[in-house]
Design an enzyme around this catalytic site. Structure first.
Site, PDB file in Angstrom:
ATOM      1  N   ASP A  52      21.104 -17.275  38.748  1.00  0.00           N
ATOM      2  CA  ASP A  52      22.419 -17.106  38.137  1.00  0.00           C
ATOM      3  C   ASP A  52      23.525 -17.547  39.084  1.00  0.00           C
ATOM      4  OD1 ASP A  52      24.600 -15.479  36.411  1.00  0.00           O
ATOM      5  OD2 ASP A  52      22.709 -15.635  35.304  1.00  0.00           O
ATOM      6  N   HIS A  99      28.935 -13.169  36.672  1.00  0.00           N
ATOM      7  CA  HIS A  99      27.822 -13.156  35.715  1.00  0.00           C
ATOM      8  C   HIS A  99      26.538 -12.649  36.362  1.00  0.00           C
ATOM      9  CE1 HIS A  99      24.999 -15.075  32.745  1.00  0.00           C
ATOM     10  NE2 HIS A  99      25.982 -14.821  31.903  1.00  0.00           N
ATOM     11  N   SER A 107      23.027 -13.123  27.417  1.00  0.00           N
ATOM     12  CA  SER A 107      22.876 -13.116  28.877  1.00  0.00           C
ATOM     13  C   SER A 107      22.610 -11.714  29.396  1.00  0.00           C
ATOM     14  CB  SER A 107      24.146 -13.654  29.546  1.00  0.00           C
ATOM     15  OG  SER A 107      24.231 -15.045  29.456  1.00  0.00           O
TER      16      SER A 107
END
Length: 535
Positions: free
Chosen positions: A232, A299, A486
Protein backbone atom coordinates in the site's frame (compact mmCIF):
# COMPACT_ATOMS: atom_id res chain seq x y z
CA UNK A 1 -19.40 -6.97 12.76
CA UNK A 2 -19.98 -9.89 10.39
CA UNK A 3 -18.31 -11.18 7.27
CA UNK A 4 -20.57 -12.85 4.73
CA UNK A 5 -19.66 -15.59 2.29
CA UNK A 6 -21.82 -16.01 -0.81
CA UNK A 7 -22.01 -19.72 -1.77
CA UNK A 8 -23.53 -18.94 -5.17
CA UNK A 9 -22.79 -15.40 -6.34
CA UNK A 10 -25.79 -13.36 -7.43
CA UNK A 11 -25.93 -12.43 -11.09
CA UNK A 12 -27.45 -9.19 -12.24
CA UNK A 13 -27.73 -9.72 -15.97
CA UNK A 14 -25.01 -9.90 -18.58
CA UNK A 15 -21.84 -8.01 -17.70
CA UNK A 16 -20.13 -5.64 -20.10
CA UNK A 17 -18.17 -7.54 -22.80
CA UNK A 18 -15.84 -4.57 -22.67
CA UNK A 19 -16.16 -1.34 -20.78
CA UNK A 20 -16.90 2.08 -22.23
CA UNK A 21 -14.24 4.67 -21.50
CA UNK A 22 -16.27 6.14 -18.66
CA UNK A 23 -16.68 2.85 -16.84
CA UNK A 24 -13.83 3.02 -14.39
CA UNK A 25 -11.24 4.65 -16.65
CA UNK A 26 -11.61 8.39 -16.23
CA UNK A 27 -8.40 9.37 -14.50
CA UNK A 28 -7.64 13.09 -14.58
CA UNK A 29 -5.03 14.37 -17.02
CA UNK A 30 -2.69 15.55 -14.27
CA UNK A 31 -2.67 12.10 -12.69
CA UNK A 32 -1.82 10.41 -15.99
CA UNK A 33 0.95 12.92 -16.66
CA UNK A 34 2.43 12.41 -13.20
CA UNK A 35 2.95 8.72 -13.96
CA UNK A 36 3.73 8.92 -17.66
CA UNK A 37 0.51 7.06 -18.38
CA UNK A 38 -2.40 7.00 -20.78
CA UNK A 39 -5.80 5.35 -21.12
CA UNK A 40 -6.24 2.82 -23.89
CA UNK A 41 -9.32 3.89 -25.86
CA UNK A 42 -10.90 0.82 -27.54
CA UNK A 43 -12.29 2.96 -30.36
CA UNK A 44 -9.08 4.82 -31.18
CA UNK A 45 -6.70 1.96 -31.96
CA UNK A 46 -5.81 0.15 -35.15
CA UNK A 47 -6.83 -3.46 -35.70
CA UNK A 48 -5.51 -6.20 -37.95
CA UNK A 49 -7.94 -8.55 -39.74
CA UNK A 50 -9.50 -10.86 -37.17
CA UNK A 51 -7.97 -9.01 -34.22
CA UNK A 52 -10.28 -8.48 -31.24
CA UNK A 53 -10.91 -4.96 -30.09
CA UNK A 54 -9.16 -4.32 -26.75
CA UNK A 55 -10.81 -3.12 -23.60
CA UNK A 56 -9.92 0.12 -21.84
CA UNK A 57 -7.05 0.06 -19.38
CA UNK A 58 -4.39 2.36 -17.90
CA UNK A 59 -0.72 1.82 -18.75
CA UNK A 60 2.62 3.58 -18.82
CA UNK A 61 2.62 5.25 -22.22
CA UNK A 62 6.15 4.37 -23.30
CA UNK A 63 7.03 1.30 -21.25
CA UNK A 64 6.69 -2.43 -21.86
CA UNK A 65 6.87 -4.96 -19.03
CA UNK A 66 9.42 -7.55 -20.16
CA UNK A 67 10.90 -10.64 -18.47
CA UNK A 68 14.32 -9.50 -17.29
CA UNK A 69 15.89 -12.69 -18.60
CA UNK A 70 14.88 -11.60 -22.11
CA UNK A 71 16.41 -8.15 -21.76
CA UNK A 72 19.67 -9.78 -20.68
CA UNK A 73 19.97 -11.85 -23.89
CA UNK A 74 21.20 -10.04 -26.99
CA UNK A 75 19.35 -12.33 -29.41
CA UNK A 76 16.09 -11.54 -27.65
CA UNK A 77 16.59 -7.77 -27.57
CA UNK A 78 17.64 -7.83 -31.22
CA UNK A 79 14.39 -9.64 -32.07
CA UNK A 80 12.37 -7.19 -30.02
CA UNK A 81 14.04 -4.17 -31.62
CA UNK A 82 13.49 -5.68 -35.06
CA UNK A 83 9.77 -5.94 -34.33
CA UNK A 84 9.62 -2.46 -32.78
CA UNK A 85 11.35 -0.93 -35.80
CA UNK A 86 8.15 -1.51 -37.79
CA UNK A 87 6.50 1.19 -35.65
CA UNK A 88 9.60 3.40 -35.40
CA UNK A 89 10.63 2.39 -31.87
CA UNK A 90 13.40 0.60 -29.99
CA UNK A 91 14.27 -0.44 -26.43
CA UNK A 92 16.26 2.12 -24.47
CA UNK A 93 19.90 1.14 -24.01
CA UNK A 94 19.66 2.00 -20.32
CA UNK A 95 16.82 -0.49 -19.78
CA UNK A 96 18.78 -3.25 -21.52
CA UNK A 97 22.05 -2.48 -19.71
CA UNK A 98 20.33 -2.52 -16.33
CA UNK A 99 18.94 -6.00 -17.02
CA UNK A 100 22.31 -7.32 -18.16
CA UNK A 101 23.91 -6.20 -14.91
CA UNK A 102 21.50 -8.26 -12.82
CA UNK A 103 21.43 -11.90 -11.73
CA UNK A 104 17.85 -13.19 -12.06
CA UNK A 105 18.23 -16.76 -10.84
CA UNK A 106 15.57 -19.26 -11.89
CA UNK A 107 12.50 -17.07 -11.30
CA UNK A 108 11.00 -14.84 -14.01
CA UNK A 109 11.50 -11.23 -12.95
CA UNK A 110 9.54 -8.55 -14.76
CA UNK A 111 11.25 -5.27 -15.57
CA UNK A 112 9.98 -2.07 -17.20
CA UNK A 113 11.64 -1.48 -20.57
CA UNK A 114 11.41 2.11 -21.77
CA UNK A 115 10.66 2.71 -25.45
CA UNK A 116 12.58 5.27 -27.50
CA UNK A 117 12.27 6.58 -31.04
CA UNK A 118 14.30 4.41 -33.42
CA UNK A 119 17.20 5.93 -35.32
CA UNK A 120 15.96 7.63 -38.46
CA UNK A 121 12.29 7.49 -37.50
CA UNK A 122 10.23 10.67 -37.79
CA UNK A 123 6.89 11.81 -36.37
CA UNK A 124 6.64 8.73 -34.13
CA UNK A 125 4.98 8.65 -30.75
CA UNK A 126 6.39 6.19 -28.20
CA UNK A 127 3.23 4.28 -27.38
CA UNK A 128 3.40 0.87 -25.71
CA UNK A 129 0.16 -0.43 -27.22
CA UNK A 130 1.22 -0.36 -30.91
CA UNK A 131 4.67 -1.49 -29.75
CA UNK A 132 3.14 -4.55 -28.06
CA UNK A 133 1.08 -5.30 -31.15
CA UNK A 134 4.22 -5.10 -33.29
CA UNK A 135 5.95 -7.69 -31.09
CA UNK A 136 2.96 -9.99 -31.22
CA UNK A 137 2.66 -9.58 -34.98
CA UNK A 138 6.33 -10.54 -35.35
CA UNK A 139 5.71 -13.77 -33.43
CA UNK A 140 3.72 -15.00 -36.42
CA UNK A 141 6.99 -15.19 -38.37
CA UNK A 142 7.60 -18.82 -39.49
CA UNK A 143 11.10 -18.75 -38.00
CA UNK A 144 9.58 -18.95 -34.53
CA UNK A 145 8.15 -22.36 -35.42
CA UNK A 146 11.66 -23.81 -35.47
CA UNK A 147 12.47 -25.88 -32.34
CA UNK A 148 15.48 -23.71 -31.53
CA UNK A 149 13.26 -20.61 -31.34
CA UNK A 150 10.35 -22.17 -29.43
CA UNK A 151 11.65 -21.18 -25.99
CA UNK A 152 12.35 -17.63 -27.15
CA UNK A 153 8.85 -17.35 -28.60
CA UNK A 154 7.35 -18.49 -25.31
CA UNK A 155 9.20 -15.73 -23.46
CA UNK A 156 8.48 -13.04 -26.05
CA UNK A 157 4.81 -13.91 -25.81
CA UNK A 158 4.89 -12.85 -22.13
CA UNK A 159 5.73 -9.21 -22.89
CA UNK A 160 2.86 -7.00 -21.73
CA UNK A 161 1.74 -3.47 -21.04
CA UNK A 162 2.97 -1.94 -17.80
CA UNK A 163 -0.46 -1.63 -16.20
CA UNK A 164 -1.15 0.92 -13.49
CA UNK A 165 -3.44 -0.22 -10.71
CA UNK A 166 -5.40 2.08 -8.39
CA UNK A 167 -6.30 2.02 -4.73
CA UNK A 168 -9.84 3.14 -5.55
CA UNK A 169 -11.66 5.17 -8.17
CA UNK A 170 -9.83 8.49 -8.13
CA UNK A 171 -12.34 10.45 -10.22
CA UNK A 172 -15.78 9.00 -9.80
CA UNK A 173 -17.52 5.88 -10.97
CA UNK A 174 -18.94 6.83 -14.30
CA UNK A 175 -22.45 8.02 -14.98
CA UNK A 176 -24.06 6.86 -11.73
CA UNK A 177 -23.93 10.42 -10.40
CA UNK A 178 -22.81 9.47 -6.90
CA UNK A 179 -21.01 12.74 -6.36
CA UNK A 180 -17.72 11.75 -7.94
CA UNK A 181 -14.61 11.31 -5.86
CA UNK A 182 -16.13 11.26 -2.35
CA UNK A 183 -18.10 8.11 -3.14
CA UNK A 184 -14.97 6.21 -3.95
CA UNK A 185 -11.58 7.57 -2.99
CA UNK A 186 -12.91 9.49 -0.02
CA UNK A 187 -10.99 12.76 -0.35
CA UNK A 188 -12.70 14.70 2.42
CA UNK A 189 -11.95 18.12 0.94
CA UNK A 190 -14.47 17.53 -1.82
CA UNK A 191 -17.19 16.80 0.73
CA UNK A 192 -17.03 19.56 3.30
CA UNK A 193 -19.81 19.90 5.86
CA UNK A 194 -22.77 21.71 4.42
CA UNK A 195 -21.93 21.15 0.77
CA UNK A 196 -24.26 18.20 0.34
CA UNK A 197 -21.92 16.51 -2.13
CA UNK A 198 -21.99 12.75 -2.56
CA UNK A 199 -23.81 10.05 -0.59
CA UNK A 200 -21.73 10.35 2.58
CA UNK A 201 -18.75 8.12 1.91
CA UNK A 202 -16.04 10.78 2.20
CA UNK A 203 -12.97 10.57 4.44
CA UNK A 204 -13.99 12.17 7.73
CA UNK A 205 -11.92 12.97 10.85
CA UNK A 206 -13.07 11.20 14.02
CA UNK A 207 -12.24 11.11 17.72
CA UNK A 208 -11.50 7.67 19.19
CA UNK A 209 -11.31 7.45 22.97
CA UNK A 210 -10.30 3.77 23.15
CA UNK A 211 -6.73 2.59 22.90
CA UNK A 212 -5.42 -0.24 20.72
CA UNK A 213 -6.56 -3.79 21.55
CA UNK A 214 -4.37 -5.73 23.95
CA UNK A 215 -1.62 -7.66 22.23
CA UNK A 216 -0.28 -10.81 23.85
CA UNK A 217 3.46 -11.19 24.29
CA UNK A 218 5.38 -13.83 22.39
CA UNK A 219 5.64 -15.84 25.61
CA UNK A 220 1.86 -15.75 26.06
CA UNK A 221 1.33 -16.56 22.40
CA UNK A 222 3.53 -19.66 22.50
CA UNK A 223 4.65 -19.38 18.89
CA UNK A 224 5.64 -17.02 16.08
CA UNK A 225 3.23 -14.28 15.10
CA UNK A 226 1.09 -14.65 12.01
CA UNK A 227 2.41 -12.29 9.31
CA UNK A 228 -0.02 -10.22 7.25
CA UNK A 229 1.57 -8.37 4.32
CA UNK A 230 -0.02 -5.19 3.01
CA UNK A 231 1.09 -3.61 -0.25
CA UNK A 232 0.00 0.00 0.00
CA UNK A 233 1.11 3.59 0.70
CA UNK A 234 3.64 2.77 3.42
CA UNK A 235 3.84 3.44 7.15
CA UNK A 236 3.63 6.53 9.31
CA UNK A 237 4.09 7.36 12.98
CA UNK A 238 0.96 6.83 15.08
CA UNK A 239 0.24 6.61 18.84
CA UNK A 240 -1.12 3.07 18.45
CA UNK A 241 2.08 1.63 16.98
CA UNK A 242 5.61 1.25 18.28
CA UNK A 243 8.48 2.31 16.01
CA UNK A 244 8.96 -0.11 13.13
CA UNK A 245 12.48 -0.78 14.45
CA UNK A 246 11.09 -2.35 17.67
CA UNK A 247 11.97 -6.09 17.75
CA UNK A 248 8.31 -7.09 18.29
CA UNK A 249 6.47 -4.18 16.69
CA UNK A 250 3.02 -4.81 15.24
CA UNK A 251 3.72 -2.66 12.18
CA UNK A 252 7.01 -3.63 10.50
CA UNK A 253 8.92 -2.89 7.29
CA UNK A 254 11.61 -4.46 5.13
CA UNK A 255 14.11 -1.77 4.00
CA UNK A 256 16.03 -4.15 1.70
CA UNK A 257 12.81 -5.27 0.04
CA UNK A 258 11.67 -1.69 -0.28
CA UNK A 259 14.92 -0.83 -2.03
CA UNK A 260 14.26 -3.69 -4.43
CA UNK A 261 10.92 -2.08 -5.28
CA UNK A 262 12.53 1.34 -5.74
CA UNK A 263 15.11 -0.12 -8.10
CA UNK A 264 12.45 -1.24 -10.58
CA UNK A 265 11.50 2.33 -11.45
CA UNK A 266 11.61 2.72 -15.26
CA UNK A 267 15.01 3.78 -16.58
CA UNK A 268 14.06 7.03 -18.26
CA UNK A 269 16.76 9.13 -19.88
CA UNK A 270 16.55 12.88 -19.44
CA UNK A 271 13.21 13.01 -17.66
CA UNK A 272 11.45 11.47 -14.72
CA UNK A 273 8.02 10.49 -13.48
CA UNK A 274 6.61 9.97 -9.99
CA UNK A 275 8.94 7.68 -8.05
CA UNK A 276 8.31 5.53 -4.98
CA UNK A 277 10.82 6.41 -2.28
CA UNK A 278 11.34 4.67 1.05
CA UNK A 279 8.77 2.85 3.14
CA UNK A 280 7.07 5.88 4.72
CA UNK A 281 3.79 7.44 3.67
CA UNK A 282 5.17 10.91 3.06
CA UNK A 283 1.79 12.56 2.56
CA UNK A 284 3.00 14.10 -0.69
CA UNK A 285 0.57 16.67 -2.03
CA UNK A 286 -0.47 16.69 -5.70
CA UNK A 287 0.04 20.45 -5.99
CA UNK A 288 2.38 22.07 -3.45
CA UNK A 289 1.00 25.52 -4.25
CA UNK A 290 -2.46 24.43 -3.10
CA UNK A 291 -1.32 21.90 -0.52
CA UNK A 292 -4.47 19.86 0.09
CA UNK A 293 -4.00 16.25 1.13
CA UNK A 294 -3.70 13.71 -1.65
CA UNK A 295 -6.58 11.29 -2.24
CA UNK A 296 -4.85 8.22 -0.71
CA UNK A 297 -2.73 9.79 1.99
CA UNK A 298 -2.93 7.48 5.01
CA UNK A 299 -4.48 4.61 3.05
CA UNK A 300 -1.88 2.09 4.18
CA UNK A 301 -2.02 3.11 7.85
CA UNK A 302 -5.81 2.70 7.73
CA UNK A 303 -5.30 -0.90 6.63
CA UNK A 304 -2.78 -1.55 9.40
CA UNK A 305 -5.15 -0.15 12.03
CA UNK A 306 -8.00 -2.33 10.80
CA UNK A 307 -5.86 -5.45 11.07
CA UNK A 308 -4.70 -4.33 14.53
CA UNK A 309 -8.35 -4.21 15.63
CA UNK A 310 -9.16 -7.69 14.30
CA UNK A 311 -5.85 -9.51 14.85
CA UNK A 312 -3.71 -7.67 17.44
CA UNK A 313 -1.56 -10.76 18.03
CA UNK A 314 -0.40 -10.79 14.41
CA UNK A 315 2.20 -8.55 12.81
CA UNK A 316 1.83 -6.44 9.67
CA UNK A 317 4.67 -6.26 7.17
CA UNK A 318 4.15 -3.18 5.00
CA UNK A 319 5.58 -2.50 1.55
CA UNK A 320 5.10 0.82 -0.19
CA UNK A 321 3.90 0.16 -3.74
CA UNK A 322 1.15 2.79 -3.91
CA UNK A 323 1.67 6.50 -4.43
CA UNK A 324 -0.34 8.87 -2.25
CA UNK A 325 -2.52 9.56 -5.29
CA UNK A 326 -3.59 5.90 -5.30
CA UNK A 327 -1.56 4.67 -8.29
CA UNK A 328 0.23 1.30 -8.06
CA UNK A 329 2.79 0.72 -10.85
CA UNK A 330 2.79 -2.79 -12.25
CA UNK A 331 6.56 -3.17 -11.97
CA UNK A 332 6.46 -2.22 -8.25
CA UNK A 333 3.80 -4.84 -7.63
CA UNK A 334 5.86 -7.53 -9.37
CA UNK A 335 8.95 -6.53 -7.39
CA UNK A 336 7.06 -6.75 -4.09
CA UNK A 337 5.79 -10.24 -4.92
CA UNK A 338 9.30 -11.30 -5.90
CA UNK A 339 10.56 -10.08 -2.55
CA UNK A 340 7.92 -12.08 -0.68
CA UNK A 341 8.91 -15.23 -2.58
CA UNK A 342 12.57 -14.58 -1.69
CA UNK A 343 11.68 -14.16 1.99
CA UNK A 344 9.72 -17.41 2.04
CA UNK A 345 12.51 -19.26 0.24
CA UNK A 346 14.79 -18.04 3.05
CA UNK A 347 12.43 -19.46 5.66
CA UNK A 348 10.66 -16.27 6.74
CA UNK A 349 6.90 -16.57 7.26
CA UNK A 350 4.21 -14.91 5.18
CA UNK A 351 0.68 -16.06 5.97
CA UNK A 352 -1.77 -13.54 4.48
CA UNK A 353 -1.41 -11.02 1.64
CA UNK A 354 -3.88 -8.11 1.53
CA UNK A 355 -4.22 -6.17 -1.75
CA UNK A 356 -6.50 -3.14 -1.45
CA UNK A 357 -6.11 -2.06 -5.06
CA UNK A 358 -6.77 -3.36 -8.54
CA UNK A 359 -7.30 -2.43 -12.13
CA UNK A 360 -8.85 -3.24 -15.49
CA UNK A 361 -7.14 -5.04 -18.34
CA UNK A 362 -7.34 -4.68 -22.10
CA UNK A 363 -7.75 -8.40 -22.83
CA UNK A 364 -9.30 -10.00 -19.77
CA UNK A 365 -7.56 -12.62 -17.68
CA UNK A 366 -4.82 -13.18 -20.26
CA UNK A 367 -3.33 -9.72 -19.68
CA UNK A 368 -3.00 -10.49 -15.96
CA UNK A 369 -1.61 -14.01 -16.32
CA UNK A 370 1.97 -13.14 -15.35
CA UNK A 371 0.75 -11.43 -12.18
CA UNK A 372 -1.62 -14.31 -11.40
CA UNK A 373 1.21 -16.81 -11.86
CA UNK A 374 3.37 -14.89 -9.39
CA UNK A 375 0.54 -14.74 -6.82
CA UNK A 376 -0.08 -18.46 -7.25
CA UNK A 377 3.54 -19.16 -6.35
CA UNK A 378 2.82 -17.53 -3.00
CA UNK A 379 -0.43 -19.47 -2.63
CA UNK A 380 1.45 -22.70 -3.28
CA UNK A 381 3.54 -21.85 -0.20
CA UNK A 382 0.42 -21.38 1.95
CA UNK A 383 -0.24 -17.63 1.60
CA UNK A 384 -3.94 -16.67 1.63
CA UNK A 385 -4.51 -13.73 -0.74
CA UNK A 386 -7.30 -11.21 -0.04
CA UNK A 387 -8.26 -8.73 -2.78
CA UNK A 388 -10.50 -5.66 -2.73
CA UNK A 389 -13.38 -5.94 -5.22
CA UNK A 390 -13.06 -2.33 -6.39
CA UNK A 391 -15.18 0.79 -6.02
CA UNK A 392 -16.53 1.46 -9.50
CA UNK A 393 -20.04 -0.03 -9.15
CA UNK A 394 -19.37 -2.14 -12.22
CA UNK A 395 -19.49 -5.77 -13.27
CA UNK A 396 -16.27 -5.38 -15.26
CA UNK A 397 -13.55 -7.74 -14.03
CA UNK A 398 -11.36 -5.85 -11.55
CA UNK A 399 -7.99 -7.54 -11.06
CA UNK A 400 -6.76 -9.28 -8.99
CA UNK A 401 -10.17 -9.80 -7.35
CA UNK A 402 -11.69 -11.11 -10.60
CA UNK A 403 -9.25 -14.06 -10.54
CA UNK A 404 -10.12 -15.11 -6.98
CA UNK A 405 -12.26 -18.11 -8.00
CA UNK A 406 -10.17 -19.15 -11.02
CA UNK A 407 -9.22 -22.84 -11.02
CA UNK A 408 -5.49 -23.54 -11.22
CA UNK A 409 -4.29 -26.95 -12.47
CA UNK A 410 -2.03 -28.94 -10.20
CA UNK A 411 -1.85 -29.36 -6.42
CA UNK A 412 -4.24 -27.35 -4.22
CA UNK A 413 -3.35 -23.76 -3.45
CA UNK A 414 -4.13 -21.55 -0.47
CA UNK A 415 -7.40 -19.63 -1.01
CA UNK A 416 -7.69 -16.35 -2.88
CA UNK A 417 -10.66 -14.15 -1.92
CA UNK A 418 -12.43 -11.20 -3.54
CA UNK A 419 -14.11 -8.90 -0.99
CA UNK A 420 -16.98 -6.46 -1.58
CA UNK A 421 -18.07 -3.72 0.84
CA UNK A 422 -21.17 -3.60 3.05
CA UNK A 423 -22.90 -0.65 4.67
CA UNK A 424 -23.41 -0.70 8.46
CA UNK A 425 -26.97 -2.02 7.95
CA UNK A 426 -25.70 -5.01 5.98
CA UNK A 427 -26.68 -3.81 2.52
CA UNK A 428 -24.08 -3.82 -0.24
CA UNK A 429 -22.39 -0.41 -0.52
CA UNK A 430 -23.51 1.40 -3.66
CA UNK A 431 -19.94 1.90 -4.88
CA UNK A 432 -18.88 -1.75 -4.53
CA UNK A 433 -18.10 -3.78 -7.66
CA UNK A 434 -19.94 -6.99 -8.46
CA UNK A 435 -18.42 -10.05 -10.11
CA UNK A 436 -18.92 -13.84 -9.83
CA UNK A 437 -15.44 -14.16 -8.29
CA UNK A 438 -16.30 -11.73 -5.48
CA UNK A 439 -17.79 -14.12 -2.94
CA UNK A 440 -17.09 -12.28 0.33
CA UNK A 441 -18.62 -9.16 1.84
CA UNK A 442 -17.34 -7.23 4.83
CA UNK A 443 -17.99 -3.79 6.35
CA UNK A 444 -16.53 -1.15 4.05
CA UNK A 445 -18.56 2.01 4.65
CA UNK A 446 -17.25 4.55 7.17
CA UNK A 447 -14.78 2.13 8.69
CA UNK A 448 -12.89 3.73 11.60
CA UNK A 449 -9.14 3.26 11.78
CA UNK A 450 -5.75 4.89 12.25
CA UNK A 451 -4.59 7.88 10.19
CA UNK A 452 -1.22 9.69 10.18
CA UNK A 453 -1.72 12.59 12.63
CA UNK A 454 1.24 14.52 11.21
CA UNK A 455 -0.36 14.95 7.80
CA UNK A 456 -2.25 18.21 7.66
CA UNK A 457 -3.33 19.75 4.39
CA UNK A 458 -3.86 23.38 3.49
CA UNK A 459 -7.66 23.34 3.37
CA UNK A 460 -8.93 25.44 6.28
CA UNK A 461 -12.10 24.80 8.22
CA UNK A 462 -15.09 26.36 6.41
CA UNK A 463 -15.94 28.42 9.51
CA UNK A 464 -13.44 29.76 12.04
CA UNK A 465 -13.95 32.38 14.78
CA UNK A 466 -11.09 32.91 17.20
CA UNK A 467 -10.40 29.63 18.97
CA UNK A 468 -13.56 28.05 17.61
CA UNK A 469 -13.65 26.39 14.22
CA UNK A 470 -15.78 24.02 12.19
CA UNK A 471 -14.46 20.59 11.30
CA UNK A 472 -11.27 20.88 9.25
CA UNK A 473 -11.60 17.92 6.93
CA UNK A 474 -8.14 18.33 5.39
CA UNK A 475 -6.40 17.82 8.75
CA UNK A 476 -7.74 14.46 9.76
CA UNK A 477 -5.87 13.71 12.99
CA UNK A 478 -5.04 10.27 14.43
CA UNK A 479 -8.27 8.58 13.26
CA UNK A 480 -10.80 8.85 10.50
CA UNK A 481 -13.78 7.14 8.97
CA UNK A 482 -13.18 6.09 5.38
CA UNK A 483 -15.10 4.00 2.87
CA UNK A 484 -14.25 1.53 0.14
CA UNK A 485 -13.61 -2.11 -0.59
CA UNK A 486 -10.03 -1.12 0.30
CA UNK A 487 -11.10 -1.33 3.94
CA UNK A 488 -13.37 -4.36 3.66
CA UNK A 489 -10.41 -6.46 2.46
CA UNK A 490 -8.19 -5.93 5.56
CA UNK A 491 -11.13 -6.80 7.83
CA UNK A 492 -11.26 -10.20 6.16
CA UNK A 493 -7.46 -10.48 6.19
CA UNK A 494 -7.41 -9.65 9.91
CA UNK A 495 -10.05 -12.24 10.77
CA UNK A 496 -8.11 -14.86 8.80
CA UNK A 497 -4.96 -13.92 10.74
CA UNK A 498 -6.87 -14.23 14.03
CA UNK A 499 -8.09 -17.69 13.03
CA UNK A 500 -4.58 -18.72 11.96
CA UNK A 501 -3.28 -17.56 15.35
CA UNK A 502 -5.44 -20.26 16.96
CA UNK A 503 -3.44 -22.90 15.05
CA UNK A 504 0.00 -21.90 16.37
CA UNK A 505 0.20 -24.99 18.59
CA UNK A 506 -0.28 -27.37 15.67
CA UNK A 507 2.81 -29.22 14.51
CA UNK A 508 3.56 -30.67 11.08
CA UNK A 509 0.52 -29.15 9.37
CA UNK A 510 0.87 -28.35 5.68
CA UNK A 511 0.56 -24.55 5.31
CA UNK A 512 -1.75 -24.81 2.27
CA UNK A 513 -4.04 -27.24 4.08
CA UNK A 514 -4.03 -25.02 7.16
CA UNK A 515 -5.05 -22.00 5.08
CA UNK A 516 -7.84 -23.92 3.34
CA UNK A 517 -9.13 -25.25 6.66
CA UNK A 518 -9.36 -21.73 8.12
CA UNK A 519 -11.41 -20.49 5.14
CA UNK A 520 -13.66 -23.55 5.29
CA UNK A 521 -14.27 -22.81 8.97
CA UNK A 522 -15.23 -19.23 8.19
CA UNK A 523 -17.63 -20.43 5.46
CA UNK A 524 -19.24 -23.07 7.66
CA UNK A 525 -19.74 -20.58 10.50
CA UNK A 526 -21.64 -18.39 7.99
CA UNK A 527 -20.45 -15.29 9.83
CA UNK A 528 -16.98 -14.52 11.14
CA UNK A 529 -16.62 -12.25 14.14
CA UNK A 530 -13.60 -11.16 16.14
CA UNK A 531 -13.71 -12.43 19.69
CA UNK A 532 -15.69 -10.04 21.90
CA UNK A 533 -15.83 -10.13 25.68
CA UNK A 534 -18.77 -8.09 27.05
CA UNK A 535 -18.07 -5.78 29.99
Amino acid sequence: MTIDHIPEPARHGQGEPFGPAWQGITLPRELLDRHGAKVLDPWAVGLDPGEARPDSTVYRADVLLVPGQLLAVREATDRIDEALSTVGLKLSAESVDRARDRDFGDRTVWLPAVLEIADGARDVMADAWPALRAVRRALADPSYAEPAAAALRSQLDQISLDHLFVGSATSGIGSLDLGGEPATSGHAVTEQPGTGGGPGYGRIPLTVVAGPPRRRTLEELGGPRITVVILDTGVATHPWFRPVTDPDAFLTVDPDGQQQIEDTHPAYAGRDIARLEGYEDLGQVPNPLIGTLNSHTGHGLMLAGIIAQTAPDARVLSYKVMHSDGVVPGEALHAALDRLLDLMDDGQPVDVLCCSFGGFSESGDAAMQSLFTKVNQLRARGVTVVNAAGNYATTRPFYLAALSETDVPGPPLAPMLGVAAKNPDGTVAIFSNDHPAVRWRAPGAMVVSTFPPAHRGAQNAPLSVGERAALDCDAVGPFCGWSGTSFAAPIVAGVIAAELTKTLGQVGVDPVERARTVIDTMINDKAARPEITPI
